[in-house]
Motif scaffolding. Structure first.
Motif, PDB file in Angstrom:
ATOM      1  N   THR A 149      28.428  17.012 -55.095  1.00 23.72           N
ATOM      2  CA  THR A 149      27.106  17.290 -54.532  1.00 23.72           C
ATOM      3  C   THR A 149      26.772  16.202 -53.524  1.00 23.72           C
ATOM      4  O   THR A 149      26.987  15.018 -53.794  1.00 23.72           O
ATOM      5  N   LEU A 150      26.284  16.583 -52.354  1.00 24.30           N
ATOM      6  CA  LEU A 150      25.880  15.632 -51.328  1.00 24.30           C
ATOM      7  C   LEU A 150      24.418  15.886 -50.969  1.00 24.30           C
ATOM      8  O   LEU A 150      23.993  17.043 -50.875  1.00 24.30           O
ATOM      9  N   PHE A 151      23.677  14.805 -50.798  1.00 23.20           N
ATOM     10  CA  PHE A 151      22.316  14.979 -50.296  1.00 23.20           C
ATOM     11  C   PHE A 151      21.925  13.769 -49.442  1.00 23.20           C
ATOM     12  O   PHE A 151      22.429  12.661 -49.655  1.00 23.20           O
ATOM     13  N   ARG A 152      21.071  14.019 -48.454  1.00 24.90           N
ATOM     14  CA  ARG A 152      20.548  12.967 -47.584  1.00 24.90           C
ATOM     15  C   ARG A 152      19.119  12.666 -47.998  1.00 24.90           C
ATOM     16  O   ARG A 152      18.359  13.579 -48.330  1.00 24.90           O
ATOM     17  N   VAL A 153      18.779  11.399 -47.965  1.00 20.97           N
ATOM     18  CA  VAL A 153      17.433  11.013 -48.374  1.00 20.97           C
ATOM     19  C   VAL A 153      16.868  10.012 -47.377  1.00 20.97           C
ATOM     20  O   VAL A 153      17.547   9.086 -46.945  1.00 20.97           O
ATOM     21  N   ARG A 154      15.624  10.240 -46.972  1.00 18.68           N
ATOM     22  CA  ARG A 154      14.925   9.364 -46.035  1.00 18.68           C
ATOM     23  C   ARG A 154      14.409   8.119 -46.750  1.00 18.68           C
ATOM     24  O   ARG A 154      14.354   8.066 -47.984  1.00 18.68           O
ATOM     25  N   ALA A 155      13.990   7.150 -45.962  1.00 17.84           N
ATOM     26  CA  ALA A 155      13.472   5.900 -46.528  1.00 17.84           C
ATOM     27  C   ALA A 155      12.212   6.142 -47.349  1.00 17.84           C
ATOM     28  O   ALA A 155      11.920   5.390 -48.287  1.00 17.84           O
TER      29      ALA A 155
END
Length: 543
Positions: A149-155
């Motif tokens: 599973t891959l996910f991008r997360v903002r600051a």
């Protein structure tokens, strides 16, 4: 020529220079005359720089004919909307290349309009984006093929993109959605593990990446283990790669338990010998005590008989002489002095056996799978006792254990195995040095702590580690021992246990002919990370 004419000529010359120098293809389309002009780069872009299109160099339809038939209707609609209504014209299309099929081209255009808002001239710029498009396609295919599973997360904690992998029921990562926050997606326990890595305070490699181990319990009580690698992808964004390592963790735990059982089996003969020695002198002392007590009981019987027979008369000389002879026969004075000593030594032997059994029980106990506050001093002492038969014939054991050391969060069963492996390796290294000379080396185990970490040092006076071997010390199945004496799993298991499970470090300092010191550092605060990477340190042997 007038000044105005000179300026126009200079501008025309500059425009000609720009058209020839740019890396993009450019179309200058006169919508009034219906003629077009393509710069040299345009033909080169599509591989037609051999003059093949020379006869159509002024045709505005030429570029349209080279557009892939499937893309052409959409392009013509966009072009018509731009010319009729002034809508933006920008689209990526496939255009035929002379020799390599179709390439992806970005078309961007603008037009000059007259006072009646009619388009009278248009310029279209053609940029080759084929490598970028194909690269993005390869990346998408690679990401789709990954089971993770891959996910991008903002600051600010917002999830900006998710690609779901193979997640089992009850996984905290199965319900991730784009646009939601981490706080609304995870429990506080998971967030506590992720936050240091996402804030980049937990980096474990030079690129700022960090690896976090996350354990979660499902509704039916099963434990799922994940390894989350957090990689910075910009100033305010991280990419998280989530891998289910439950099966791997279970396999590691079974392997660790098998190694422990193997070690117990290997140590069993030595432990039996260590128990047999005190049991022998316990038995000898008890045999002596049994005989001495029998003699004393017979002496007491004689005293009792004399007292009873002289209840109404004084004890005469013959009776006193008989008692004196009985005392001498029973060796009363020796028994009075030796019997308490025999019982004391027997009790000491019992305590020794009890200590060995307690140490073996502590070593063999499976323990928990989570970090728990542990007395490092007691752990080292019990492991040294269990391993006594491994080192007692080749080395003197020196323990320098800090009595003020705080409780250390660790998995005691795993750390027992690490310390045992280091002691056994140290004894083998000393054996290679002293051989059959009868001399003894020295093994020193020290514990200490600083503000952030507890430290265990195991130092031997063995041969030292050869330079060509040092980079491979922590590799699985690598061993320099003869067949049947080593599997090459001990230090690999120690590395995995200390670095991955305890988030500490294991390093070594070595010098040929002087010996080796292995250094284990464990965070005192649960969740802290060792600042240094775990790799060998090729420094001189400490004084």
């Amino acid at each position: 020529m007038t000044i105005q004419g000179t300026e126009l000529a200079a501008k025309a010359e500059l425009l000609e220079l720009l058209l020839s120098a740019t890396q993009d293809g450019i179309l200058d389309w006169n919508l009034i005359s219906g003629k077009a002009r393509y710069n040299p780069r345009w033909q080169l872009l599509l591989g037609f720089d051999n003059g093949e299109l020379q006869g159509r160099a002024e045709s505005p339809e030429l570029w349209q004919e080279l557009v892939h038939p499937d893309d052409r209707p959409a392009v013509l609609r966009l072009l018509g909307d731009h010319l009729d209504q002034g809508w933006p014209f920008s689209t990526a299309v496939r255009m035929r290349h002379r020799s390599v099929g179709y390439r992806h081209i970005l078309c961007r255009g603008t037009s000059h309009r007259d006072e009646r808002d009619r388009a009278v001239r248009m310029v279209i710029i053609f940029s080759d984006i084929d490598e970028r498009i194909r690269g993005e396609g390869r990346q998408r295919a690679l990401v789709s093929a990954l089971p993770d599973t891959l996910f991008r997360v903002r600051a600010n904690g917002t999830i900006s993109g998710v690609k779901h992998g193979r997640e089992r029921a009850g996984s905290p990562f199965a319900a991730l959605r784009e646009g939601v926050t981490l706080a609304s997606s995870f429990s506080e326990g998971v967030l506590k593990r992720l936050r240091p890595a996402l804030s980049r305070n937990d980096a474990t490699d030079p690129n700022g990446a960090a690896t976090v181990q996350v354990a979660s319990v499902t509704a039916d009580g099963a434990t799922i283990h994940h390894e989350v690698r957090v990689v910075p992808s910009g100033e305010d964004e991280c990419v998280c790669i989530v891998r289910d390592v439950t099966e791997q963790r279970e396999l590691e735990e079974r392997l660790l338990e098998n190694q422990k059982l193997g070690a117990i089996g290997q140590l069993a003969a030595g432990v039996a010998h260590e128990i047999n020695t005190p049991m022998q002198f316990i038995g000898d002392n008890l045999h002596f005590a049994t005989a001495a007590i029998g003699d004393l009981m017979r002496l007491l019987d004689q005293y009792k008989q004399v007292v009873q027979s002289h209840a109404n008369s004084p004890i005469g000389a013959p009776a006193l002489e008989a008692l004196t002879n009985a005392e001498a026969e029973a060796d009363f004075e020796y028994s009075r002095e030796a019997l308490p000593q025999a019982l004391t030594r027997s009790l000491e032997g019992v305590e020794r056996v009890s200590a060995i059994v307690r140490a073996m029980k502590a070593f063999a106990h499976p323990g928990g799978a989570e970090l728990a506050p542990t007395d490092l001093k007691g752990l080292v002492e019990s492991t040294v006792m269990v391993a006594t038969n491994e080192w007692k014939y080749v080395a003197e054991m020196v323990l320098e254990l800090d009595p003020t050391l705080p409780l250390v969060p660790c998995i005691a069963g795993e750390l027992n195995q690490v310390v045992l492996n280091l002691i056994v390796n140290a004894s083998h290294a000393i054996t290679d040095t002293v051989g059959a000379t009868g001399r003894k080396g020295r093994i020193t185990v020290r514990t200490s702590s600083d503000d952030t970490h507890a430290e265990i040092r195991v130092t031997d006076t063995g041969t030292g580690i050869p330079e060509h071997v040092r980079p491979k010390v922590f590799e699985p199945f690598f061993t320099t021992k003869e067949v049947g004496k080593g599997t090459g799993q001990g230090l690999a298991m120690a590395y995995n246990c200390i670095v991955k499970r305890h988030r500490g470090s294991i390093t070594f300092e070595t010098e040929l002919g002087a010996g080796t010191t292995f250094i284990v550092r464990l965070p005192l605060v649960r969740g802290a990370t060792e600042d240094r990477r775990s790799e060998h340190t090729l420094t001189g042997f400490p004084n």
